[in-house]
Design an enzyme around this catalytic site. Structure first.
Site, short mmCIF file in Angstrom:
data_model
loop_
_atom_site.label_atom_id
_atom_site.label_comp_id
_atom_site.label_asym_id
_atom_site.label_seq_id
_atom_site.Cartn_x
_atom_site.Cartn_y
_atom_site.Cartn_z
N LYS A 97 -25.54 -15.93 -48.14
CA LYS A 97 -24.54 -15.83 -49.19
C LYS A 97 -24.60 -17.14 -49.96
O LYS A 97 -24.25 -18.21 -49.45
CB LYS A 97 -23.14 -15.61 -48.61
CG LYS A 97 -22.10 -15.44 -49.72
CD LYS A 97 -20.68 -15.46 -49.20
CE LYS A 97 -19.73 -15.42 -50.39
NZ LYS A 97 -18.34 -15.73 -50.00
N ALA A 184 -13.47 -12.95 -53.01
CA ALA A 184 -12.52 -14.02 -53.33
C ALA A 184 -11.30 -13.51 -54.08
O ALA A 184 -11.41 -12.74 -55.02
CB ALA A 184 -13.17 -15.15 -54.13
N GLY A 185 -10.15 -13.96 -53.60
CA GLY A 185 -8.90 -13.69 -54.29
C GLY A 185 -8.16 -12.44 -53.87
O GLY A 185 -7.02 -12.22 -54.31
#
Length: 258
Positions: A97, A184-185
């Site tokens: 990643k 993310a988030g």
């Protein structure tokens, strides 16, 4: 079965789990089990990848989970490439990643350095899953460079604010010929479901699980959200309309003269 396929490898689960921020390795493992995930990310800066008895790595069954090393903390392409090479030299599969985040405050990915590192790693035989801004143009360049997925952010890392980049995510999903993983988030199972309803192929979650008092229960909830969102996408969502439309006809049985 509707499986997720990345670089020719099939996965039943479309929920990926990050391993940071958990209060203990036991809490991390419990969340992994409850989520039924098959891919877990591990920050190379947080573990001794050469030591199989590392306190975190010792809890991850590599026969059950694909260990996805990430280059979290890398400030430029050179540093990210070095970290990826170290992981492969230590015996990890050539999956990585890719994260390049030079800004320590917002942790936004650097698009220029990310693309530069991706090109190098692909040429070296890595299967690259790049964390990126929700930029459709960058997504196209990364795909052309040979990455296995694109991983646009829903909101800045760790904010739990959901799909703040929804409009750009929709364009990326529409144009991509490789899996799109929203990363993310995402702070609630409903956020994951929303991403999957849009047509995302998978999501990656960490903070939303580690922040809660009950990580395994939240992980199970996210798994259900991902599954429900995927099923809704495959079924086909109804069209949105500006004008109300009755679900039952209003003619034939209501008369004003009665």
């Amino acid at each position: 079965m509707d499986e997720l396929v990345i670089a020719g490898r099939s996965f039943r689960s479309r929920l990926m789990i990050g391993t940071g921020k958990f209060s203990s390795n036991q809490a991390m493992l419990a969340a992994m089990v409850a989520s039924e995930c098959e891919i877990v990310t591990v920050a190379l800066r947080r573990v001794d990848i050469n030591n199989p008895q590392d306190s975190m790595l010792n809890h991850i069954d590599r026969d059950k989970y694909l260990l996805l090393p990430n280059t979290s903390g890398a400030r430029d392409a050179e540093e990210a490439v070095r970290l990826a090479r170290l992981a492969r030299a230590a015996g990890c599969e050539p999956w990585v990643k890719l994260e390049v985040t030079p800004d320590p405050y917002y942790l936004l990915p650097d698009p220029v350095e990310t693309l530069k590192a991706a090109k190098i790693l692909v040429k070296e035989g890595f299967i690259v899953l790049p964390y990126m801004p929700a930029d459709p143009v960058l997504a196209r360049h990364l795909e052309e460079a040979g990455t296995a997925t694109v991983m646009p952010l829903g909101a800045p890392i760790g904010t739990n604010r959901g799909l703040r980049t929804r409009d750009h995510l929709a364009i990326i999903i529409e144009q991509a010929n490789i899996p799109v993983v929203v990363d993310a988030g995402l702070g609630a199972p409903s956020h994951a479901a929303e991403a999957m309803e849009m047509g995302a192929d998978a999501v990656l979650v960490n903070t939303a699980l580690a922040d809660t008092p009950n990580p395994p229960a939240m992980a199970a909830a996210f798994a259900k959200g991902v599954e429900a969102g995927r099923e809704a996408f495959l079924a086909g969502l109804g069209k949105q309309r500006h004008q109300a439309q009755a679900s039952s006809p209003l003619t034939g049985f209501l008369r004003h003269d009665v």
